[in-house]
Design a protein around this motif. Structure first.
Motif, PDB file in Angstrom:
ATOM      1  N   GLU A  52       0.858  -1.182   0.000  1.00  0.00           N
ATOM      2  CA  GLU A  52       0.000   0.000   0.000  1.00  0.00           C
ATOM      3  C   GLU A  52       0.897   1.234   0.000  1.00  0.00           C
ATOM      4  O   GLU A  52       1.702   1.411   0.919  1.00  0.00           O
ATOM      5  CB  GLU A  52      -0.862  -0.027   1.267  1.00  0.00           C
ATOM      6  N   LEU A  53       0.824   2.054  -1.031  1.00  0.00           N
ATOM      7  CA  LEU A  53       1.705   3.221  -1.097  1.00  0.00           C
ATOM      8  C   LEU A  53       0.949   4.437  -0.567  1.00  0.00           C
ATOM      9  O   LEU A  53      -0.149   4.753  -1.012  1.00  0.00           O
ATOM     10  CB  LEU A  53       2.144   3.482  -2.536  1.00  0.00           C
ATOM     11  N   LYS A  54       1.579   5.086   0.392  1.00  0.00           N
ATOM     12  CA  LYS A  54       0.942   6.221   1.065  1.00  0.00           C
ATOM     13  C   LYS A  54       0.844   7.423   0.115  1.00  0.00           C
ATOM     14  O   LYS A  54      -0.199   8.031  -0.016  1.00  0.00           O
ATOM     15  CB  LYS A  54       1.750   6.578   2.313  1.00  0.00           C
ATOM     16  N   ASP A  55       1.964   7.735  -0.517  1.00  0.00           N
ATOM     17  CA  ASP A  55       1.988   8.927  -1.373  1.00  0.00           C
ATOM     18  C   ASP A  55       1.678   8.568  -2.819  1.00  0.00           C
ATOM     19  O   ASP A  55       2.030   7.498  -3.292  1.00  0.00           O
ATOM     20  CB  ASP A  55       3.381   9.578  -1.318  1.00  0.00           C
ATOM     21  N   PRO A  56       1.035   9.493  -3.534  1.00  0.00           N
ATOM     22  CA  PRO A  56       0.786   9.231  -4.958  1.00  0.00           C
ATOM     23  C   PRO A  56       2.089   9.235  -5.754  1.00  0.00           C
ATOM     24  O   PRO A  56       3.054   9.909  -5.384  1.00  0.00           O
ATOM     25  CB  PRO A  56      -0.116  10.391  -5.371  1.00  0.00           C
ATOM     26  N   ILE A  57       2.099   8.472  -6.832  1.00  0.00           N
ATOM     27  CA  ILE A  57       3.248   8.485  -7.746  1.00  0.00           C
ATOM     28  C   ILE A  57       2.930   9.522  -8.816  1.00  0.00           C
ATOM     29  O   ILE A  57       1.875   9.464  -9.452  1.00  0.00           O
ATOM     30  CB  ILE A  57       3.444   7.104  -8.388  1.00  0.00           C
ATOM     31  N   HIS A  58       3.841  10.458  -8.995  1.00  0.00           N
ATOM     32  CA  HIS A  58       3.573  11.544  -9.942  1.00  0.00           C
ATOM     33  C   HIS A  58       4.384  11.355 -11.220  1.00  0.00           C
ATOM     34  O   HIS A  58       5.610  11.300 -11.176  1.00  0.00           O
ATOM     35  CB  HIS A  58       3.911  12.884  -9.282  1.00  0.00           C
ATOM     36  N   LEU A  59       3.693  11.256 -12.340  1.00  0.00           N
ATOM     37  CA  LEU A  59       4.355  11.169 -13.639  1.00  0.00           C
ATOM     38  C   LEU A  59       4.185  12.514 -14.341  1.00  0.00           C
ATOM     39  O   LEU A  59       3.058  12.996 -14.474  1.00  0.00           O
ATOM     40  CB  LEU A  59       3.724  10.070 -14.496  1.00  0.00           C
ATOM     41  N   VAL A  60       5.296  13.090 -14.769  1.00  0.00           N
ATOM     42  CA  VAL A  60       5.225  14.399 -15.416  1.00  0.00           C
ATOM     43  C   VAL A  60       5.742  14.267 -16.846  1.00  0.00           C
ATOM     44  O   VAL A  60       6.878  13.834 -17.060  1.00  0.00           O
ATOM     45  CB  VAL A  60       6.078  15.444 -14.660  1.00  0.00           C
ATOM     46  N   PHE A  61       4.908  14.605 -17.784  1.00  0.00           N
ATOM     47  CA  PHE A  61       5.312  14.585 -19.192  1.00  0.00           C
ATOM     48  C   PHE A  61       5.316  16.014 -19.696  1.00  0.00           C
ATOM     49  O   PHE A  61       4.263  16.656 -19.765  1.00  0.00           O
ATOM     50  CB  PHE A  61       4.351  13.708 -20.009  1.00  0.00           C
ATOM     51  N   ILE A  62       6.497  16.482 -20.031  1.00  0.00           N
ATOM     52  CA  ILE A  62       6.630  17.885 -20.439  1.00  0.00           C
ATOM     53  C   ILE A  62       7.096  17.962 -21.885  1.00  0.00           C
ATOM     54  O   ILE A  62       7.995  17.228 -22.292  1.00  0.00           O
ATOM     55  CB  ILE A  62       7.687  18.604 -19.576  1.00  0.00           C
ATOM     56  N   ALA A  63       6.477  18.860 -22.621  1.00  0.00           N
ATOM     57  CA  ALA A  63       7.002  19.167 -23.954  1.00  0.00           C
ATOM     58  C   ALA A  63       7.601  20.559 -23.904  1.00  0.00           C
ATOM     59  O   ALA A  63       7.019  21.470 -23.309  1.00  0.00           O
ATOM     60  CB  ALA A  63       5.880  19.099 -24.973  1.00  0.00           C
ATOM     61  N   THR A  64       8.762  20.712 -24.502  1.00  0.00           N
ATOM     62  CA  THR A  64       9.405  22.028 -24.516  1.00  0.00           C
ATOM     63  C   THR A  64       9.381  22.580 -25.938  1.00  0.00           C
ATOM     64  O   THR A  64       8.974  21.894 -26.878  1.00  0.00           O
ATOM     65  CB  THR A  64      10.871  21.936 -24.067  1.00  0.00           C
ATOM     66  N   ASN A  65       9.853  23.808 -26.071  1.00  0.00           N
ATOM     67  CA  ASN A  65       9.923  24.439 -27.390  1.00  0.00           C
ATOM     68  C   ASN A  65      10.692  23.617 -28.410  1.00  0.00           C
ATOM     69  O   ASN A  65      10.422  23.663 -29.602  1.00  0.00           O
ATOM     70  CB  ASN A  65      10.575  25.823 -27.272  1.00  0.00           C
TER      71      ASN A  65
END
Lengths: 256, 465
Positions: B174-187
């Motif tokens: 059971e994972l207490k904290d959420p797993i954050h996936l960040v997908f970024i597009a740049t210029n």
């Protein structure tokens, strides 16, 4: 001499070209409880809707004076801020907006309009908690979205709770008894009675005499075919309960 | 299944073929040898179909010709300095605690990511790094399924995927904290396509939350084409929140495929705010009895944006519940598309399926195509669906006004309420609060919120289904 709150004179009004109210007269003064009774289709709900300012009705003649000024000219929100309150026959569900947010916004609009300061969160909470007791409402009530998923009885209690918070000058109860079992009816009626004062008035619209066992009116009016055809004291309601509406409607047609 | 030898048809532009073959011929290869045949299977399938057009039933209402017209070019590795840690911290959900995986133009950035607790038994990392070591888990999931083969963008993704998240949470964890996936597009991604592939596996009885944010720094046209597989095994509980707020010129194409086990709980939220065209192709297989899943979505669009959710829910087993709630708020010339199909197989008795799609048009030029569908082969089920398109309910406005609330405030309150119906279903509190705030502010930015509505005359929602 008691000050008049509402004076309706020769009101003719309808919807989509069909006349529903055909020369209605009614005068309500401070401290009074009036009941308007009548068969289905007599124009009871039309009267309530027109007083609250619902769209879609055309007034063709007569006038409605509230607190000495023309009520018809006011938008629904200004009427509310001036102290007119309609307890809906069918309260609307508003998911996503919690009761606290809604009621605080409403109360502060009313207060602002009347030159009073807005209540902060603490002051508001103190006020509503006290009013909640009158209607026997559970603690979590304030957090729930307005009327969303409420039972018929909860919705009607919520109407009277809102009335208690907004403290109107003229409360119009449109078929508040419909859909209530006897216990809920007692709670709602007791709430309404507690809100009665010498400087406000209540207009109770109902089909059945039952409600008037609990909210005792000073005056009873019979609405038939768009006009008030008979007025009397609370004993008139008992007579209607016993004899139905037909005899009055017939007498009215004979004299008309 | 497509033969490896099949020749690309003219549906596929030459630069794409050249790019694929260039990659295929690269030596030494950075990937295990089993990956290339899978890529080729995806590529061959795409070669047969090409990009979808509005003549394809699944793409009738969303014209992706602008994507097909772009010269094919994959995003190149961004410069190390193109995104700073501070930018990530101040971006959406930047303050969330817990592990964070950051991908810039589809490439994993270890420097911007935050590892999970090393003592934890869960695997939370980038897919490319795990192809070798976790082949037995990953290979079956990367092998093109029918859902992949049916979708040209999923095939393209299989052919060209660069990297993505690999999350494998063991049984009972059971994972207490959420797993954050960040997908970024740049210029730097201008005109290019970014292909990300995510595999998320919740083993039996595990419980966790995955937050996916798709954002961009700089406004420009690019194609973000992602494909995610969720495997939720028996009794596991997974909440997935996808927040998409990309450049107003971007094309966002996503496949979200889930395979759900007995008595599991899966909640999937899609918030579509950005992109010129965004499309979420949602496919879910309810493969065990007694499970519950919720698909929840909100699209808020303006200008000439198109937001499309295309969903097929397969009830294959008895006693399962699937509920879908999608609300759209559309301004200017924008367009919302909702397709929801619930398929109840003969074995799936006692299915409880409910699907609603409601839309509010803030402008007379906004449009919605809504198509809820039920296809039922079992006889003991409870299935409902419905769709509405319209302005705000006049009776609700009158109710608020009759309490002293002004017309403008009443309308505004009801629009926020309409969005709130969806955001309030997010269970992860900090995420829900942030989304609430973003959506509230986005709506407040709209001049239509008060002005245009005030003149709108048609007040009754029109039932469509």
């Amino acid at each position: 001499m008691k000050q008049p709150i509402l004076e309706i004179t020769n009101l003719r009004a309808g919807v989509e070209g069909k006349e529903i109210l055909k020369g209605l007269n009614l005068r309500i003064s401070e401290g009074e409880v009036h009941a308007v009774m009548g068969p289905n289709g007599s124009g009871k709900s039309t009267l309530a809707s027109i007083l609250a300012g619902r769209d879609g009705y055309t007034i063709t003649d007569g006038q409605i004076v509230y607190g000495g000024v023309d009520l018809v000219e006011m938008s629904p929100e200004v009427r509310a801020r001036e102290g007119v309150f309609l307890a809906f026959q069918y309260p609307v569900e508003i998911p996503g907006v919690n009761t606290t947010y809604f009621l605080k916004a409403a109360l502060n609009e009313v207060r602002k309009h009347n030159g009073l300061s807005e209540l902060d969160a603490m002051e508001f909470l103190t006020l509503v908690k006290e009013k909640m007791k009158i209607l026997h409402l559970p603690e979590d009530f304030l957090k729930r979205p307005v009327n969303a998923g409420f039972s018929g009885g909860e919705k009607k209690r919520n109407e009277i709770f809102q009335m208690a918070v907004l403290d109107p000058k003229l409360a119009i109860l449109d078929e508040t008894d419909s859909g209530l079992d006897i216990d809920a009816l007692k709670v709602v009626s007791a709430g309404v009675n507690k809100l009665k004062r010498a400087d406000n008035a209540q207009l109770v619209i109902t089909h059945y005499q039952r409600l008037l066992d609990y909210i005792v009116p000073d005056f009873v009016h019979v609405l038939s075919n768009g006009r008030i055809v008979r007025s009397g004291g609370k004993e008139l309601a008992l007579e209607l309960e016993e004899r139905g509406y037909d005899w009055i409607v017939k007498e009215d047609l004979q004299t008309a | 299944m497509t033969s490896i030898q099949s020749k690309p048809t003219p549906a596929v532009a030459d630069p794409m073929v050249r790019e694929f073959e260039r990659r295929a011929g690269q030596t030494p290869t950075t990937e295990p040898s089993w990956v290339l045949p899978l890529r080729r299977a995806g590529f061959n399938r795409f070669s047969e179909t090409g990009y979808p057009t509005i003549r394809d039933e699944d793409w009738r209402f969303t014209n992706i010709a602008p994507v097909a017209k772009l010269p094919f070019q994959t995003a190149s590795l961004p410069g190390a300095e193109s995104v700073t840690a501070e930018q990530i911290d101040t971006a959406t959900f930047g303050t969330l605690p817990g592990p964070r995986l950051v991908f810039v133009n589809g490439y994993f950035s270890a420097a911007l990511s935050r590892p999970s607790d090393p003592t934890a038994k869960s695997t939370i990392g980038n897919l490319a790094a795990h192809l070798e070591g976790n082949a037995s888990v990953i290979q079956p999931l990367l092998t093109p399924s029918q859902h992949i083969l049916d979708d040209p963008f999923a095939c393209l993704n299989t052919a060209f995927f660069q990297d993505g998240a690999f999350i494998h949470v063991p049984a009972g964890a059971e994972l207490k904290d959420p797993i954050h996936l960040v997908f970024i597009a740049t210029n730097e991604a201008k005109g290019a396509s970014i292909h990300t592939r995510n595999l998320i596996i919740a083993e039996a009885g595990s419980r966790f939350t995955v937050i996916e944010s798709c954002i961009s720094f700089g406004a420009q046209a690019y194609v973000a084409n992602s494909c995610s597989n969720f495997v939720v095994r028996e009794g596991a509980s997974l909440e997935h929140v996808k927040f998409q707020d990309e450049s107003p010129d971007a094309f966002h194409l996503a496949n979200l495929h889930s395979d759900l086990g007995a008595a599991s709980q899966y909640t999937s939220h899609s918030f579509a705010l950005g992109g010129l065209i965004s499309r979420n192709t949602i496919r879910s297989k309810l493969n065990g009895p007694g499970l519950e899943c919720i698909f929840n979505g909100l699209y808020v669009t303006r200008r000439n944006q198109v937001a499309d959710h295309h969903m097929v829910i397969n009830h294959n087993e008895p006693n399962c519940a699937s509920h879908e709630y999608f609300n759209g708020i559309l301004d200017d010339e924008s367009k919302g598309v909702f397709h929801g199909r619930i398929l109840v197989q003969p074995e799936a008795q006692k299915t409880d399926a409910k699907q609603t799609n409601k839309n509010i048009l803030l402008s007379n030029s906004a449009t919605v195509d809504s198509k809820p569908q039920l296809e039922i082969y079992a006889d003991d089920v409870k299935c409902t669906h419905g769709a509405t398109v319209g302005q705000l309910n006049e009776e609700s406005i009158f109710y608020l006004r009759s309490r002293g609330i002004g017309k403008e405030t009443a309308r505004r309150m009801l629009i926020h309420s309409f969005a709130g119906e969806i955001t309030e279903r997010v269970q992860c509190t900090p995420v829900r609060e942030e989304i609430d705030r973003i959506v509230w502010n986005r709506l407040e930015e709209s001049p239509s919120l008060s002005e245009k509505l005030a003149t709108a005359s048609n007040g009754t929602p029109t039932p469509e289904a």
